[in-house]
Design a protein around this motif. Sequence first.
Motif, PDB file in Angstrom:
ATOM      1  N   MET A   1       2.578  46.011 -18.481  1.00  0.00           N
ATOM      2  CA  MET A   1       1.211  45.944 -17.994  1.00  0.00           C
ATOM      3  C   MET A   1       1.099  44.819 -16.967  1.00  0.00           C
ATOM      4  O   MET A   1       1.868  43.884 -16.968  1.00  0.00           O
ATOM      5  N   ALA A   2       0.092  44.923 -16.199  1.00  0.00           N
ATOM      6  CA  ALA A   2      -0.151  43.903 -15.187  1.00  0.00           C
ATOM      7  C   ALA A   2      -0.575  42.601 -15.845  1.00  0.00           C
ATOM      8  O   ALA A   2      -1.083  42.586 -16.953  1.00  0.00           O
ATOM      9  N   GLU A   3      -0.338  41.507 -15.122  1.00  0.00           N
ATOM     10  CA  GLU A   3      -0.759  40.209 -15.641  1.00  0.00           C
ATOM     11  C   GLU A   3      -2.277  40.202 -15.806  1.00  0.00           C
ATOM     12  O   GLU A   3      -3.005  40.805 -15.027  1.00  0.00           O
ATOM     13  N   GLY A   4      -2.746  39.538 -16.838  1.00  0.00           N
ATOM     14  CA  GLY A   4      -4.169  39.522 -17.088  1.00  0.00           C
ATOM     15  C   GLY A   4      -4.628  40.708 -17.915  1.00  0.00           C
ATOM     16  O   GLY A   4      -5.802  41.020 -17.947  1.00  0.00           O
ATOM     17  N   SER A   5      -3.695  41.365 -18.583  1.00  0.00           N
ATOM     18  CA  SER A   5      -4.045  42.507 -19.409  1.00  0.00           C
ATOM     19  C   SER A   5      -4.359  42.048 -20.833  1.00  0.00           C
ATOM     20  O   SER A   5      -3.714  41.137 -21.345  1.00  0.00           O
ATOM     21  N   PRO A   6      -5.320  42.686 -21.497  1.00  0.00           N
ATOM     22  CA  PRO A   6      -5.610  42.350 -22.882  1.00  0.00           C
ATOM     23  C   PRO A   6      -4.605  42.975 -23.856  1.00  0.00           C
ATOM     24  O   PRO A   6      -4.650  42.713 -25.052  1.00  0.00           O
ATOM     25  N   PHE A   7      -3.689  43.808 -23.351  1.00  0.00           N
ATOM     26  CA  PHE A   7      -2.684  44.484 -24.177  1.00  0.00           C
ATOM     27  C   PHE A   7      -1.359  43.743 -24.140  1.00  0.00           C
ATOM     28  O   PHE A   7      -0.968  43.223 -23.099  1.00  0.00           O
ATOM     29  N   SER A   8      -0.653  43.720 -25.277  1.00  0.00           N
ATOM     30  CA  SER A   8       0.686  43.134 -25.357  1.00  0.00           C
ATOM     31  C   SER A   8       1.545  44.000 -26.250  1.00  0.00           C
ATOM     32  O   SER A   8       1.103  44.424 -27.325  1.00  0.00           O
ATOM     33  N   ALA A   9       2.784  44.247 -25.827  1.00  0.00           N
ATOM     34  CA  ALA A   9       3.727  45.002 -26.648  1.00  0.00           C
ATOM     35  C   ALA A   9       4.244  44.124 -27.778  1.00  0.00           C
ATOM     36  O   ALA A   9       4.558  42.952 -27.569  1.00  0.00           O
ATOM     37  N   VAL A  10       4.302  44.675 -28.979  1.00  0.00           N
ATOM     38  CA  VAL A  10       4.861  44.000 -30.153  1.00  0.00           C
ATOM     39  C   VAL A  10       5.674  45.032 -30.930  1.00  0.00           C
ATOM     40  O   VAL A  10       5.629  46.226 -30.624  1.00  0.00           O
ATOM     41  N   ASP A  11       6.401  44.570 -31.937  1.00  0.00           N
ATOM     42  CA  ASP A  11       7.160  45.500 -32.772  1.00  0.00           C
ATOM     43  C   ASP A  11       6.234  46.518 -33.409  1.00  0.00           C
ATOM     44  O   ASP A  11       5.258  46.149 -34.056  1.00  0.00           O
ATOM     45  N   PRO A  31     -15.957  45.965 -19.385  1.00  0.00           N
ATOM     46  CA  PRO A  31     -14.734  45.777 -18.609  1.00  0.00           C
ATOM     47  C   PRO A  31     -13.786  44.774 -19.255  1.00  0.00           C
ATOM     48  O   PRO A  31     -14.086  44.192 -20.288  1.00  0.00           O
ATOM     49  N   VAL A  32     -12.659  44.557 -18.606  1.00  0.00           N
ATOM     50  CA  VAL A  32     -11.739  43.490 -18.997  1.00  0.00           C
ATOM     51  C   VAL A  32     -12.254  42.208 -18.358  1.00  0.00           C
ATOM     52  O   VAL A  32     -12.631  42.200 -17.190  1.00  0.00           O
ATOM     53  N   ALA A  33     -12.317  41.146 -19.138  1.00  0.00           N
ATOM     54  CA  ALA A  33     -12.821  39.856 -18.646  1.00  0.00           C
ATOM     55  C   ALA A  33     -11.902  38.748 -19.129  1.00  0.00           C
ATOM     56  O   ALA A  33     -11.021  38.972 -19.970  1.00  0.00           O
ATOM     57  N   LEU A  34     -12.110  37.548 -18.617  1.00  0.00           N
ATOM     58  CA  LEU A  34     -11.358  36.382 -19.073  1.00  0.00           C
ATOM     59  C   LEU A  34     -12.184  35.628 -20.095  1.00  0.00           C
ATOM     60  O   LEU A  34     -13.393  35.446 -19.917  1.00  0.00           O
ATOM     61  N   ASP A  35     -11.520  35.163 -21.157  1.00  0.00           N
ATOM     62  CA  ASP A  35     -12.215  34.352 -22.156  1.00  0.00           C
ATOM     63  C   ASP A  35     -12.197  32.892 -21.724  1.00  0.00           C
ATOM     64  O   ASP A  35     -11.719  32.558 -20.633  1.00  0.00           O
ATOM     65  N   ALA A  37     -10.422  30.472 -22.628  1.00  0.00           N
ATOM     66  CA  ALA A  37      -9.070  29.926 -22.471  1.00  0.00           C
ATOM     67  C   ALA A  37      -8.313  30.560 -21.310  1.00  0.00           C
ATOM     68  O   ALA A  37      -7.160  30.226 -21.057  1.00  0.00           O
ATOM     69  N   GLY A  38      -8.947  31.500 -20.603  1.00  0.00           N
ATOM     70  CA  GLY A  38      -8.307  32.142 -19.466  1.00  0.00           C
ATOM     71  C   GLY A  38      -7.513  33.382 -19.810  1.00  0.00           C
ATOM     72  O   GLY A  38      -6.840  33.953 -18.957  1.00  0.00           O
ATOM     73  N   GLY A  39      -7.575  33.826 -21.075  1.00  0.00           N
ATOM     74  CA  GLY A  39      -6.876  35.033 -21.490  1.00  0.00           C
ATOM     75  C   GLY A  39      -7.737  36.263 -21.271  1.00  0.00           C
ATOM     76  O   GLY A  39      -8.962  36.208 -21.347  1.00  0.00           O
ATOM     77  N   ALA A  40      -7.095  37.385 -20.999  1.00  0.00           N
ATOM     78  CA  ALA A  40      -7.822  38.633 -20.772  1.00  0.00           C
ATOM     79  C   ALA A  40      -8.267  39.234 -22.105  1.00  0.00           C
ATOM     80  O   ALA A  40      -7.514  39.240 -23.077  1.00  0.00           O
ATOM     81  N   VAL A  41      -9.498  39.718 -22.144  1.00  0.00           N
ATOM     82  CA  VAL A  41     -10.049  40.401 -23.313  1.00  0.00           C
ATOM     83  C   VAL A  41     -10.770  41.662 -22.836  1.00  0.00           C
ATOM     84  O   VAL A  41     -11.332  41.691 -21.747  1.00  0.00           O
ATOM     85  N   LEU A  42     -10.727  42.687 -23.675  1.00  0.00           N
ATOM     86  CA  LEU A  42     -11.486  43.895 -23.397  1.00  0.00           C
ATOM     87  C   LEU A  42     -12.835  43.746 -24.073  1.00  0.00           C
ATOM     88  O   LEU A  42     -12.914  43.539 -25.280  1.00  0.00           O
ATOM     89  N   LYS A  43     -13.896  43.833 -23.295  1.00  0.00           N
ATOM     90  CA  LYS A  43     -15.243  43.737 -23.856  1.00  0.00           C
ATOM     91  C   LYS A  43     -15.628  45.104 -24.407  1.00  0.00           C
ATOM     92  O   LYS A  43     -15.482  46.118 -23.720  1.00  0.00           O
ATOM     93  N   VAL A  44     -16.091  45.106 -25.648  1.00  0.00           N
ATOM     94  CA  VAL A  44     -16.527  46.342 -26.298  1.00  0.00           C
ATOM     95  C   VAL A  44     -17.859  46.064 -26.980  1.00  0.00           C
ATOM     96  O   VAL A  44     -18.028  45.024 -27.615  1.00  0.00           O
ATOM     97  N   ALA A  45     -18.792  46.991 -26.845  1.00  0.00           N
ATOM     98  CA  ALA A  45     -20.098  46.870 -27.489  1.00  0.00           C
ATOM     99  C   ALA A  45     -20.284  48.048 -28.446  1.00  0.00           C
ATOM    100  O   ALA A  45     -19.908  49.179 -28.120  1.00  0.00           O
ATOM    101  N   VAL A  46     -20.832  47.753 -29.612  1.00  0.00           N
ATOM    102  CA  VAL A  46     -21.151  48.800 -30.590  1.00  0.00           C
ATOM    103  C   VAL A  46     -22.578  48.586 -31.084  1.00  0.00           C
ATOM    104  O   VAL A  46     -23.092  47.472 -31.071  1.00  0.00           O
ATOM    105  N   THR A  47     -23.197  49.649 -31.530  1.00  0.00           N
ATOM    106  CA  THR A  47     -24.578  49.563 -31.993  1.00  0.00           C
ATOM    107  C   THR A  47     -24.695  49.094 -33.438  1.00  0.00           C
ATOM    108  O   THR A  47     -25.777  48.706 -33.862  1.00  0.00           O
TER     109      THR A  47
END
Length: 104
Positions: A1-11, A31-35, A37-47
């Motif tokens: 993934m591109a730098e600044g992605s909220p996704f990371s590969a793990v086992d 959208p994807v935003a920076l928190d 600490a400068g890390g990327a997060v995916l913003k999600v809203a639920v009712t």
Amino acid sequence: MAEGSPFSAVDGGVTLAVRLAPKASENRIGPVALDDAGGAVLKVAVTEIPEGGKANKALIRLLAKSWRLPKTAISVKRGHKDRRKTLFIEGPAQELLKRFEDIL
């Protein structure tokens, strides 16, 4: 993934950094935003309200439906009672990363 992605590969899958907004007027992903600490997060809203795990269940339900994944493939690993969460999405990491890159 591109730098600044909220996704990371793990086992065994992919982790996803999320900033959840419960009690929103509508369910939405992005959208994807920076928190702070400068890390990327995916913003999600639920009712749903953040009581008794309702907002977490709504988050998983929304992502699973939107991304056509089984609900059982998505779990909250950190932040059960916090707006900032780390989700684990089970599956082949590289395939999931490619899929999410195309979605976002």
